[in-house]
Design a protein around this motif. Structure first.
Motif, PDB file in Angstrom:
ATOM      1  N   ASN A 197       0.828  -1.197   0.000  1.00 43.99           N
ATOM      2  CA  ASN A 197       0.000   0.000   0.000  1.00 43.99           C
ATOM      3  C   ASN A 197       0.865   1.250   0.000  1.00 43.99           C
ATOM      4  O   ASN A 197       0.602   2.197  -0.737  1.00 43.99           O
ATOM      5  CB  ASN A 197      -0.936  -0.014   1.220  1.00 43.99           C
ATOM      6  CG  ASN A 197      -1.903   1.143   1.214  1.00 43.99           C
ATOM      7  OD1 ASN A 197      -2.374   1.583   0.165  1.00 43.99           O
ATOM      8  ND2 ASN A 197      -2.201   1.650   2.399  1.00 43.99           N
ATOM      9  N   CYS A 198       1.910   1.245   0.793  1.00 44.46           N
ATOM     10  CA  CYS A 198       2.813   2.391   0.859  1.00 44.46           C
ATOM     11  C   CYS A 198       3.546   2.580  -0.469  1.00 44.46           C
ATOM     12  O   CYS A 198       3.677   3.696  -0.955  1.00 44.46           O
ATOM     13  CB  CYS A 198       3.806   2.196   1.999  1.00 44.46           C
ATOM     14  SG  CYS A 198       4.894   3.597   2.251  1.00 44.46           S
ATOM     15  N   ALA A 199       4.010   1.493  -1.051  1.00 43.24           N
ATOM     16  CA  ALA A 199       4.749   1.563  -2.314  1.00 43.24           C
ATOM     17  C   ALA A 199       3.854   2.015  -3.466  1.00 43.24           C
ATOM     18  O   ALA A 199       4.330   2.614  -4.425  1.00 43.24           O
ATOM     19  CB  ALA A 199       5.367   0.207  -2.634  1.00 43.24           C
ATOM     20  N   ALA A 200       2.565   1.740  -3.352  1.00 42.46           N
ATOM     21  CA  ALA A 200       1.639   2.077  -4.427  1.00 42.46           C
ATOM     22  C   ALA A 200       1.287   3.559  -4.444  1.00 42.46           C
ATOM     23  O   ALA A 200       0.764   4.059  -5.427  1.00 42.46           O
ATOM     24  CB  ALA A 200       0.368   1.247  -4.304  1.00 42.46           C
ATOM     25  N   HIS A 201       1.580   4.261  -3.372  1.00 42.16           N
ATOM     26  CA  HIS A 201       1.233   5.681  -3.279  1.00 42.16           C
ATOM     27  C   HIS A 201       2.491   6.529  -3.344  1.00 42.16           C
ATOM     28  O   HIS A 201       3.522   6.190  -2.786  1.00 42.16           O
ATOM     29  CB  HIS A 201       0.503   5.962  -1.961  1.00 42.16           C
ATOM     30  CG  HIS A 201      -0.822   5.286  -1.868  1.00 42.16           C
ATOM     31  ND1 HIS A 201      -0.952   3.993  -1.400  1.00 42.16           N
ATOM     32  CD2 HIS A 201      -2.056   5.694  -2.205  1.00 42.16           C
ATOM     33  CE1 HIS A 201      -2.223   3.640  -1.430  1.00 42.16           C
ATOM     34  NE2 HIS A 201      -2.919   4.661  -1.918  1.00 42.16           N
ATOM     35  N   THR A 202       2.372   7.662  -4.012  1.00 44.61           N
ATOM     36  CA  THR A 202       3.501   8.587  -4.036  1.00 44.61           C
ATOM     37  C   THR A 202       3.407   9.576  -2.891  1.00 44.61           C
ATOM     38  O   THR A 202       4.364  10.254  -2.567  1.00 44.61           O
ATOM     39  CB  THR A 202       3.547   9.358  -5.372  1.00 44.61           C
ATOM     40  OG1 THR A 202       2.298  10.015  -5.577  1.00 44.61           O
ATOM     41  CG2 THR A 202       3.851   8.411  -6.516  1.00 44.61           C
ATOM     42  N   ASN A 203       2.256   9.669  -2.269  1.00 46.54           N
ATOM     43  CA  ASN A 203       2.043  10.571  -1.153  1.00 46.54           C
ATOM     44  C   ASN A 203       2.518   9.884   0.131  1.00 46.54           C
ATOM     45  O   ASN A 203       2.028   8.841   0.505  1.00 46.54           O
ATOM     46  CB  ASN A 203       0.559  10.932  -1.059  1.00 46.54           C
ATOM     47  CG  ASN A 203       0.276  11.955   0.007  1.00 46.54           C
ATOM     48  OD1 ASN A 203       1.158  12.315   0.779  1.00 46.54           O
ATOM     49  ND2 ASN A 203      -0.949  12.420   0.056  1.00 46.54           N
ATOM     50  N   VAL A 204       3.451  10.502   0.820  1.00 45.72           N
ATOM     51  CA  VAL A 204       4.000   9.924   2.044  1.00 45.72           C
ATOM     52  C   VAL A 204       2.917   9.774   3.112  1.00 45.72           C
ATOM     53  O   VAL A 204       2.946   8.848   3.906  1.00 45.72           O
ATOM     54  CB  VAL A 204       5.175  10.787   2.574  1.00 45.72           C
ATOM     55  CG1 VAL A 204       5.683  10.271   3.910  1.00 45.72           C
ATOM     56  CG2 VAL A 204       6.292  10.826   1.557  1.00 45.72           C
TER      57      VAL A 204
END
Length: 183
Positions: free
Chosen positions: A163-170
């Protein structure tokens, strides 16, 4: 063609094997130091301010010349003046009214020492091997050791990583607040 394989090895091939050995030994030592220093720093951050942690960690800048004395390297006078100023700053940041130092401060000082050792290791091995290759082995070693540390001390949630890797927003990446690696 097979006759070429039977020829005696050239001196450069022997040197290359020696350099490969130094590359892997150096990369593993540097990567281990990097992994340990990073773990110490992260463990201390649960109990201290980020600015204080940054200052204490940055003391590696003055610890390196001190440790270099044992390697028979000399530092200019201005470095020693900087060491004294940094130690005074460390005192004002870390020592409390009752002249005690917190557990997180000790971890950060250890972190700075380990980063200093890592820098001296890089300085030593970079004279014998390609710096880019040394960095690659160092980071690979640090990655493996950090992953092992995560597996032992943290709660592993593969879906959170995806999920974290799929988003560019920190902000989309949630930080676990119940870490088992807290002080």
């Amino acid at each position: 063609m097979w006759a070429e394989e039977l020829k005696p090895k050239k001196k450069s091939e022997t040197i290359e094997k020696t350099n490969n050995k130094k590359l892997f030994i150096g990369g593993i030592l540097c990567g281990t130091a990097l992994s340990v220093a990073t773990a110490l720093q992260q463990a201390s951050l649960s109990d201290t301010a980020a600015g204080k942690a940054g200052f204490i960690t940055a003391l590696y800048i003055v610890i390196v010349p001190i440790l270099s004395i044992f390697l028979k390297k000399r530092a200019p006078f201005t470095v020693w003046v900087s060491v004294i100023i940094a130690v005074i700053g460390l005192y004002f940041l870390c020592v409390k009214g009752d002249f005690s130092v917190g557990k997180s401060d000790v971890l950060l000082i250890l972190c700075a020492f380990v980063f200093s050792i890592q820098i001296l290791l890089i300085d030593y091995f970079a004279a014998f091997v390609d710096g880019i290759k040394l960095s690659c082995v160092q980071f690979a070693t640090s990655t493996v050791l950090s992953f092992l540390g995560m597996a032992v001390f943290e709660t592993f949630d593969f879906n959170a990583i995806i999920n974290c890797a799929a988003h560019t927003n920190v902000d989309a990446c949630e930080v676990q607040k119940d870490s088992a690696f807290r002080i």
